[in-house]
Design a protein around this motif. Structure first.
Motif, short mmCIF file in Angstrom:
data_model
loop_
_atom_site.label_atom_id
_atom_site.label_comp_id
_atom_site.label_asym_id
_atom_site.label_seq_id
_atom_site.Cartn_x
_atom_site.Cartn_y
_atom_site.Cartn_z
N GLY A 1 4.42 32.32 -62.60
CA GLY A 1 4.11 32.41 -61.18
C GLY A 1 4.57 31.18 -60.41
O GLY A 1 5.21 30.27 -60.97
N LEU A 2 4.23 31.14 -59.12
CA LEU A 2 4.69 30.07 -58.24
C LEU A 2 3.49 29.38 -57.60
O LEU A 2 2.53 30.04 -57.17
CB LEU A 2 5.59 30.66 -57.14
CG LEU A 2 5.99 29.72 -56.00
CD1 LEU A 2 6.91 28.61 -56.51
CD2 LEU A 2 6.66 30.50 -54.87
N ILE A 3 3.58 28.04 -57.52
CA ILE A 3 2.57 27.26 -56.80
C ILE A 3 3.28 26.47 -55.71
O ILE A 3 4.23 25.73 -55.99
CB ILE A 3 1.83 26.28 -57.74
CG1 ILE A 3 1.08 27.05 -58.83
CG2 ILE A 3 0.85 25.42 -56.94
CD1 ILE A 3 0.47 26.16 -59.90
N ALA B 1 8.31 28.53 -46.31
CA ALA B 1 8.70 28.13 -47.66
C ALA B 1 8.48 29.27 -48.65
O ALA B 1 9.31 29.50 -49.55
CB ALA B 1 7.89 26.90 -48.07
N LEU B 2 7.38 29.97 -48.49
CA LEU B 2 7.12 31.11 -49.39
C LEU B 2 8.19 32.18 -49.23
O LEU B 2 8.66 32.75 -50.22
CB LEU B 2 5.73 31.70 -49.07
CG LEU B 2 5.33 32.93 -49.88
CD1 LEU B 2 5.22 32.60 -51.37
CD2 LEU B 2 4.00 33.50 -49.38
N GLN B 3 8.58 32.45 -47.98
CA GLN B 3 9.61 33.47 -47.76
C GLN B 3 10.92 33.05 -48.43
O GLN B 3 11.58 33.86 -49.09
CB GLN B 3 9.80 33.65 -46.24
CG GLN B 3 10.64 34.87 -45.87
CD GLN B 3 12.12 34.66 -46.01
OE1 GLN B 3 12.60 33.55 -45.77
NE2 GLN B 3 12.84 35.69 -46.42
N VAL C 1 -1.40 36.85 -53.85
CA VAL C 1 -1.34 35.46 -53.38
C VAL C 1 -2.77 34.95 -53.18
O VAL C 1 -3.62 35.66 -52.64
CB VAL C 1 -0.58 35.35 -52.04
CG1 VAL C 1 -0.47 33.88 -51.61
CG2 VAL C 1 0.80 35.98 -52.14
N LYS C 2 -2.99 33.74 -53.63
CA LYS C 2 -4.23 33.05 -53.27
C LYS C 2 -3.86 31.85 -52.41
O LYS C 2 -3.00 31.05 -52.78
CB LYS C 2 -5.00 32.60 -54.51
CG LYS C 2 -6.29 31.86 -54.17
CD LYS C 2 -7.16 31.61 -55.40
CE LYS C 2 -7.85 32.89 -55.84
NZ LYS C 2 -8.83 32.69 -56.92
N VAL D 1 1.13 33.99 -56.86
CA VAL D 1 1.44 32.80 -56.06
C VAL D 1 0.14 32.11 -55.65
O VAL D 1 -0.82 32.77 -55.24
CB VAL D 1 2.23 33.19 -54.79
CG1 VAL D 1 2.49 31.94 -53.93
CG2 VAL D 1 3.54 33.87 -55.14
N LEU D 2 0.13 30.80 -55.78
CA LEU D 2 -0.96 29.97 -55.23
C LEU D 2 -0.37 29.07 -54.15
O LEU D 2 0.61 28.36 -54.41
CB LEU D 2 -1.60 29.12 -56.32
CG LEU D 2 -2.55 28.01 -55.82
CD1 LEU D 2 -3.79 28.61 -55.14
CD2 LEU D 2 -2.95 27.07 -56.96
#
Length: 470
Positions: free
Chosen positions: A377-379, A422-424, A293-294, A357-358
């Motif tokens: 990936g996810l942003i 939200a990430l969870q 994750v960044k 993830v960003l």
């Protein structure tokens, strides 16, 4: 000892074609110092409990040779890194290995304060009176009149000052337990050096405090001498300026408060280990999945704290983790980002070029880092909608108005908790309960706990509603 110590690797893989050779120059003292250290570690039966910290300089590749725990430190920072390692792994033998440029110039503050605190670490200081790896610039220990690439006329006290006597300087402090200066210029003195190295490690293992051994070492290549000439130069030139001997050999009284805390990481985090010594998952939620994750935004948005919380979630679930911050000198509103890696195996580098993830907390971060998110990936973007002209076709982008949601709850600074929720919900790479427990532990002000719990749940709800509506 005539045979190769088992503390060394069987093969040195830095050079593909010469795996029995080190990178050191012929006649260099580092090879001898390595051998003496390896023998001492072997004699103490401490191979499996030793952590070797090597900084920038000729000693940088120690991890290619010593088959022990190895950590690479930034220039001059070895004592600081060794302090953290010793406090978090108090049963380990922590060794710092530094040259004169690294220790006596860039790292002056670190060595001085580690010694003054009496950290129970051992520092071995290789003094050859020159910057070796970078081409022969003047070091703090360069002799008066000695030429170097930055003092071609010879060191002049009126312009460059005098050589710094680090061992004598540290010996003025109360806390160090043992300080000695030795030399590698002949066989007799090499044996004395061996004895000093062993003694320093013995004292550390006994928990008696900070130990420091300065090793005068030849550097024939940079001095432009033959190995024999270099050994003679140590004896004739270095020894009169840096006399050999023990400068400190006493056991300082332990402070009434018991000294600095030294606890295993699992104990600090309140974790327990199973019979095999592993940290079991909490079982509070879904098991943590490996993820990179960044997190990026402005200083003051909780960017680094969000990264720390993600790393601690991984730690609490027994995963390997790294957290690497990067930020400007501004306290607030400057650019800030961090790299978080949660993995099921040892992490080779904390630097993440293509994160899974960003989490972009502002438009600047979105535009800067989105192109590097891996395909698929996810942003997570902290706004209601994407900015005009933005396209990230390779990744899935979810807009989460985290700042607005947090502001509606009572404080915009809880936006990072909204994004954590939200990430969870979006990834299920970690459980909600363990995330909440970390969130509460990270927020020191108890009056903010409820706000952040609500923010976390709001983030989860937003993501769930968005998914249901899709």
């Amino acid at each position: 000892m005539l045979s190769k110590s088992d503390v060394f690797y069987d093969r040195y893989e830095r050079k593909a074609e010469l795996q029995h050779q080190t990178h050191y120059c012929p006649g260099c003292g580092h090879g001898i110092a390595h051998k003496l250290l390896a023998e001492a570690i072997h004699d103490l039966g401490a191979k499996d409990s030793t952590i070797f910290v090597s900084p920038v300089g000729c000693s940088v590749f120690a991890y290619y040779y010593f088959d022990v725990g190895n950590v690479q430190a930034a220039h001059g920072r070895t004592p600081a890194v060794a302090t953290a390692l010793k406090r978090s792994c108090p049963g380990s033998l922590v060794i710092g290995y530094q040259g004169d440029g690294d220790l006596a110039a860039i790292g002056t503050a670190e060595i001085l304060h580690a010694a003054n605190r009496g950290e129970a670490i051992s520092i071995f200081f290789v003094n050859n009176a020159i910057y070796g790896m970078t081409g022969g610039q003047m070091a703090p220990t360069t002799l008066v009149g000695q030429t170097s690439t930055t003092t071609p006329w010879g060191r002049r006290p009126a312009n460059e000052g005098y050589p710094i006597h680090v061992a004598e300087l540290l010996a003025t402090l109360e806390a160090p337990a043992y300080i000695e200066r030795v030399s590698l210029h002949d066989g007799k003195n090499i044996m004395k050096a061996r004895k000093a190295i062993r003694k320093a490690l013995d004292i550390q293992r006994a928990g008696a405090g900070f130990t420091f051994v300065e090793i005068l070492s030849p550097c024939p290549t940079i001095w432009k001498m033959t190995p024999v000439e270099a050994q003679r130069w140590v004896e004739e030139k270095l020894l009169p300026v840096f006399p050999l001997g023990i400068l400190r050999d006493r056991r300082p009284a332990i402070a009434a408060d018991g000294g600095p805390p030294r606890k295993p990481m699992a104990e600090v985090l309140g974790l327990t280990r199973d019979a095999a010594g592993a940290i079991p998952a909490s079982g509070a939620g879904a098991a943590v999945q490996p993820v990179t994750v960044k997190v990026a935004g402005f200083g003051g948005q909780g960017v680094l704290l969000l990264g720390q919380m993600l790393a601690e979630i991984g730690l609490r679930e027994g995963m390997e983790v790294s957290w690497l911050p990067s930020y400007g000198p501004e306290m607030r509103s400057g650019s800030a980002h961090c790299h978080v890696c949660i993995a099921g195996e040892r992490i080779g580098s904390p630097l993440i070029s293509n994160p899974d993830v960003l989490i972009a907390m502002n438009e600047l971060s979105l535009r800067k880092f989105a192109p590097h998110v891996r395909a698929g990936g996810l942003i997570l973007y902290n706004q209601d909608a994407l900015p005009a002209g933005f396209d990230a076709a390779a990744a899935r982008v979810v807009c989460v108005p985290a700042s607005r949601i947090a502001d509606d709850l009572g404080a915009a600074r809880a936006a990072n908790a909204v994004l954590l929720g939200a990430l969870q919900a979006e990834t299920a790479t970690f459980g909600a309960e363990v995330a909440l427990s970390v969130l509460v532990a990270a927020i020191r002000n108890p009056s903010l706990h409820e706000l952040n719990r609500k923010a976390f749940q709001a983030g989860r709800s937003f993501a769930a509603e968005r998914t249901a509506a899709a």
